[in-house]
Write an enzyme that holds these catalytic residues in place. Structure first.
Site, mmCIF file in Angstrom:
data_model
loop_
_atom_site.group_PDB
_atom_site.id
_atom_site.type_symbol
_atom_site.label_atom_id
_atom_site.label_comp_id
_atom_site.label_asym_id
_atom_site.label_seq_id
_atom_site.Cartn_x
_atom_site.Cartn_y
_atom_site.Cartn_z
ATOM 1 N N LYS A 39 -39.437 -52.350 -70.019
ATOM 2 C CA LYS A 39 -38.149 -51.780 -70.442
ATOM 3 C C LYS A 39 -37.692 -50.754 -69.400
ATOM 4 O O LYS A 39 -38.463 -50.356 -68.528
ATOM 5 C CB LYS A 39 -38.261 -51.155 -71.827
ATOM 6 C CG LYS A 39 -39.225 -49.990 -71.942
ATOM 7 C CD LYS A 39 -39.484 -49.665 -73.408
ATOM 8 C CE LYS A 39 -40.559 -48.625 -73.558
ATOM 9 N NZ LYS A 39 -40.131 -47.410 -74.195
ATOM 10 N N ARG A 138 -40.220 -43.410 -86.486
ATOM 11 C CA ARG A 138 -39.086 -43.888 -85.690
ATOM 12 C C ARG A 138 -38.509 -45.156 -86.313
ATOM 13 O O ARG A 138 -37.487 -45.106 -86.969
ATOM 14 C CB ARG A 138 -39.565 -44.119 -84.250
ATOM 15 C CG ARG A 138 -38.483 -44.202 -83.230
ATOM 16 C CD ARG A 138 -38.995 -44.052 -81.810
ATOM 17 N NE ARG A 138 -39.908 -45.099 -81.370
ATOM 18 C CZ ARG A 138 -40.372 -45.205 -80.116
ATOM 19 N NH1 ARG A 138 -40.005 -44.338 -79.201
ATOM 20 N NH2 ARG A 138 -41.202 -46.169 -79.781
ATOM 21 N N HIS A 168 -46.792 -48.343 -83.560
ATOM 22 C CA HIS A 168 -46.766 -47.574 -82.305
ATOM 23 C C HIS A 168 -47.333 -46.187 -82.562
ATOM 24 O O HIS A 168 -46.971 -45.536 -83.541
ATOM 25 C CB HIS A 168 -45.321 -47.486 -81.796
ATOM 26 C CG HIS A 168 -45.198 -46.910 -80.420
ATOM 27 N ND1 HIS A 168 -45.933 -47.366 -79.351
ATOM 28 C CD2 HIS A 168 -44.428 -45.898 -79.936
ATOM 29 C CE1 HIS A 168 -45.612 -46.672 -78.264
ATOM 30 N NE2 HIS A 168 -44.703 -45.770 -78.601
ATOM 31 N N ARG A 224 -49.725 -53.327 -75.564
ATOM 32 C CA ARG A 224 -48.412 -53.194 -74.924
ATOM 33 C C ARG A 224 -48.574 -52.174 -73.793
ATOM 34 O O ARG A 224 -48.583 -50.966 -74.033
ATOM 35 C CB ARG A 224 -47.359 -52.734 -75.944
ATOM 36 C CG ARG A 224 -47.206 -53.680 -77.132
ATOM 37 C CD ARG A 224 -46.069 -53.251 -78.048
ATOM 38 N NE ARG A 224 -46.182 -51.898 -78.525
ATOM 39 C CZ ARG A 224 -46.887 -51.511 -79.584
ATOM 40 N NH1 ARG A 224 -47.538 -52.405 -80.319
ATOM 41 N NH2 ARG A 224 -46.930 -50.236 -79.934
ATOM 42 N N TYR A 270 -24.777 -25.137 -51.882
ATOM 43 C CA TYR A 270 -23.946 -24.457 -52.885
ATOM 44 C C TYR A 270 -24.648 -23.195 -53.393
ATOM 45 O O TYR A 270 -25.860 -23.209 -53.629
ATOM 46 C CB TYR A 270 -23.699 -25.379 -54.079
ATOM 47 C CG TYR A 270 -22.840 -26.577 -53.744
ATOM 48 C CD1 TYR A 270 -21.499 -26.428 -53.403
ATOM 49 C CD2 TYR A 270 -23.376 -27.862 -53.763
ATOM 50 C CE1 TYR A 270 -20.716 -27.528 -53.089
ATOM 51 C CE2 TYR A 270 -22.596 -28.964 -53.454
ATOM 52 C CZ TYR A 270 -21.265 -28.796 -53.121
ATOM 53 O OH TYR A 270 -20.490 -29.876 -52.815
ATOM 54 N N CYS A 317 -27.721 -31.097 -53.877
ATOM 55 C CA CYS A 317 -26.313 -31.494 -54.051
ATOM 56 C C CYS A 317 -26.261 -32.884 -54.700
ATOM 57 O O CYS A 317 -27.294 -33.503 -54.950
ATOM 58 C CB CYS A 317 -25.606 -31.563 -52.710
ATOM 59 S SG CYS A 317 -25.745 -30.087 -51.713
ATOM 60 N N MET A 318 -25.055 -33.385 -54.923
ATOM 61 C CA MET A 318 -24.921 -34.697 -55.561
ATOM 62 C C MET A 318 -25.538 -35.814 -54.698
ATOM 63 O O MET A 318 -26.211 -36.701 -55.224
ATOM 64 C CB MET A 318 -23.441 -35.009 -55.831
ATOM 65 C CG MET A 318 -23.252 -36.262 -56.654
ATOM 66 S SD MET A 318 -21.534 -36.658 -56.955
ATOM 67 C CE MET A 318 -21.114 -35.539 -58.252
ATOM 68 N N ASP A 319 -25.344 -35.733 -53.392
ATOM 69 C CA ASP A 319 -25.785 -36.831 -52.522
ATOM 70 C C ASP A 319 -26.734 -36.391 -51.414
ATOM 71 O O ASP A 319 -27.153 -37.219 -50.612
ATOM 72 C CB ASP A 319 -24.569 -37.478 -51.831
ATOM 73 C CG ASP A 319 -23.427 -37.660 -52.790
ATOM 74 O OD1 ASP A 319 -23.581 -38.454 -53.725
ATOM 75 O OD2 ASP A 319 -22.401 -36.977 -52.634
HETATM 76 C C1 LIG Z 1 -43.034 -49.585 -78.988
HETATM 77 C C2 LIG Z 1 -43.634 -49.282 -77.657
HETATM 78 N N1 LIG Z 1 -44.751 -49.916 -77.288
HETATM 79 C C3 LIG Z 1 -45.339 -49.689 -76.098
HETATM 80 C C4 LIG Z 1 -44.822 -48.781 -75.208
HETATM 81 C C5 LIG Z 1 -45.534 -48.531 -73.908
HETATM 82 O O1 LIG Z 1 -46.068 -47.233 -73.896
HETATM 83 P P1 LIG Z 1 -46.820 -46.684 -72.625
HETATM 84 O O2 LIG Z 1 -45.813 -46.643 -71.539
HETATM 85 O O3 LIG Z 1 -47.265 -45.310 -73.040
HETATM 86 O O4 LIG Z 1 -47.928 -47.619 -72.336
HETATM 87 C C6 LIG Z 1 -43.664 -48.094 -75.548
HETATM 88 C C7 LIG Z 1 -43.119 -47.102 -74.620
HETATM 89 O O5 LIG Z 1 -42.572 -46.108 -74.932
HETATM 90 C C8 LIG Z 1 -43.053 -48.351 -76.803
HETATM 91 O O6 LIG Z 1 -41.942 -47.711 -77.174
#
Ligand SMILES: Cc1ncc(COP(=O)(O)O)c(C=O)c1O
Length: 400
Positions: A39, A138, A168, A224, A270, A317-319
């Protein structure tokens, strides 16, 4: 034409991604698969490249937070199973069906409506992982009764398939294991309630990186794996445990755009918060807060030049940023490392996170579309992707 026109870039070491994945494979029971979490564009590293490398290195599936992120992976030709971990508005169930992407669900209403939508035009069934909330507060069902109701609803749906159950952890990266153990106990009791109701369990998963390191026996069918895939530890405590050795995959580099030696004092950037003194060399680097190099690093961050640390001079700065090289002479086009190693020195993402008062996760995620990503194998660039121009190009044009 060059593949990017400003010499500021991220390097992602695909060998490190592979090594980290293999490290977790060795650490986990043989039956436990790995779902690579890509992600947020692979935590800023590039979801497509990291996803492909993870799958080629032994991951079995990918996870993203949003269905749009899954779309990018499918467009890139990835056919492996993909799970969306977050909430998906029910109307998007059709897109999930078309993309053959699995979704997360935790409410009877959502499930019923999603099934109705799919039935209307006889879309292909969608795999659903049921999320349980065991202490993260959550998303997810919070009681056995709600869990049985959700699973019961799923079983009634011809267009939804129950393919997973997960939770989780909120505190798996901490030395005090009370909370994570309480969450795991509750998750186990949820699984037990399902067994007692004669439900055949689908894919079971609960471990993120921290839990996979600390409790490999809780791997169930898959973990995960997020932050660990990128070679970072979920917390400093986890880093100190050192029973899983990881290799950071990302470096951020640039080249000096302008350099000057002070003949007499002059102020820098700045707010004029830094004053260069006679004989001090000031280099200007083409990166700024609009790239994700935080303004909070003003007068605080350091960079590496010729393997030595030098401080940011004045405000980001920005860039652009300015660096004080003290009495060291430098030339335009010389390479500077903002994150990563140069010689024997390293500026880690943990160090930057500490300066910013945040966690290492956020630091690569901040690096945005303005910065091209170079992918390395055997220390050589094998691909370049510049999100700003959305162009892949061959490595021949790369001047590093
Ligand atoms: C639902 C869920 N599973 C797994 C992960 C992976 O977690 P990590 O990056 O700590 O391994 C995340 C990351 O935030 C998550 O939101």
């Amino acid at each position: 034409m060059k593949s990017f026109c400003r010499d500021t870039w991220v390097e992602v070491d695909l060998d490190a991604i592979r090594a980290n994945l293999e490290t977790f494979k060795r650490h986990l029971p043989e039956k436990t698969d790995i779902m690579a979490v890509v992600k947020a564009d692979g935590y800023g590293h590039g979801a497509v490249h990291v996803g492909k490398e993870a799958l080629a290195s032994g991951a079995d599936s990918l996870a993203v937070a949003l269905l749009d992120e899954a779309l990018i992976l499918r467009r890139a030709g990835i056919t492996a199973p993909i799970l969306v971990l977050g909430y998906t508005p029910v109307e998007s169930i059709v897109t999930a069906s078309e993309l053959e992407v699995e979704l997360t669900a935790y409410s009877v209403e959502w499930i019923t409506e999603a099934n109705d939508i799919l039935q209307k035009n006889d879309h292909k069934p969608v795999g659903i992982h049921v999320k349980t909330d065991t202490g993260m507060g959550r998303l997810g069902v919070r009681t056995k009764e709600d869990l049985l109701a959700v699973v019961g609803a799923l079983e009634e749906c011809s267009k939804l398939k129950w393919t997973g159950i997960f939770t989780h952890f909120a505190c798996a990266d901490e030395p005090d294991t009370t909370h994570v153990r309480r969450q795991h106990d509750l998750f186990q009791s949820f699984l037990q309630a399902l067994r007692e109701a004669n439900k055949k369990l689908p894919t079971v998963h609960c471990c993120n990186t921290a839990a996979a390191i600390a409790f490999p026996d809780w791997g169930y069918d898959t973990i995960r794996l997020g932050i660990g895939l990128y070679g970072l530890y979920p917390s400093l405590y986890m880093k100190e445990r050192a029973d899983v050795i990881l290799t950071p995959a990302l470096a951020l580099k640039t080249r000096i755009a302008h350099v000057k030696k002070a003949d007499e004092p002059f102020t820098v950037s700045y707010g004029a918060t830094h004053t260069a003194q006679p004989d001090e060399w000031i280099a200007t680097l083409p990166i700024g807060y609009a790239d994700g190099y935080s303004r909070l690093l003003s007068n605080r961050g350091e960079v590496l030049y010729n393997g030595t640390r030098y401080p940011i001079a004045g405000r980001v700065c920005m860039d652009q940023i300015m660096v004080s090289l003290n009495s060291t002479e430098a030339a335009v086009n010389d390479e500077v490392v903002l994150y990563g190693k140069q010689g024997d020195e390293e500026i880690s993402l943990d160090e930057i996170a500490d300066l910013l008062g945040t966690i290492n996760y956020e630091v690569p995620c901040m690096l945005n579309y303005r910065i091209p990503r170079l992918y390395l194998r055997d220390q050589k660039v094998t691909d370049v992707f510049h999100p700003l121009t959305m162009k892949h190009s061959s490595h021949e044009n790369v001047n590093i």
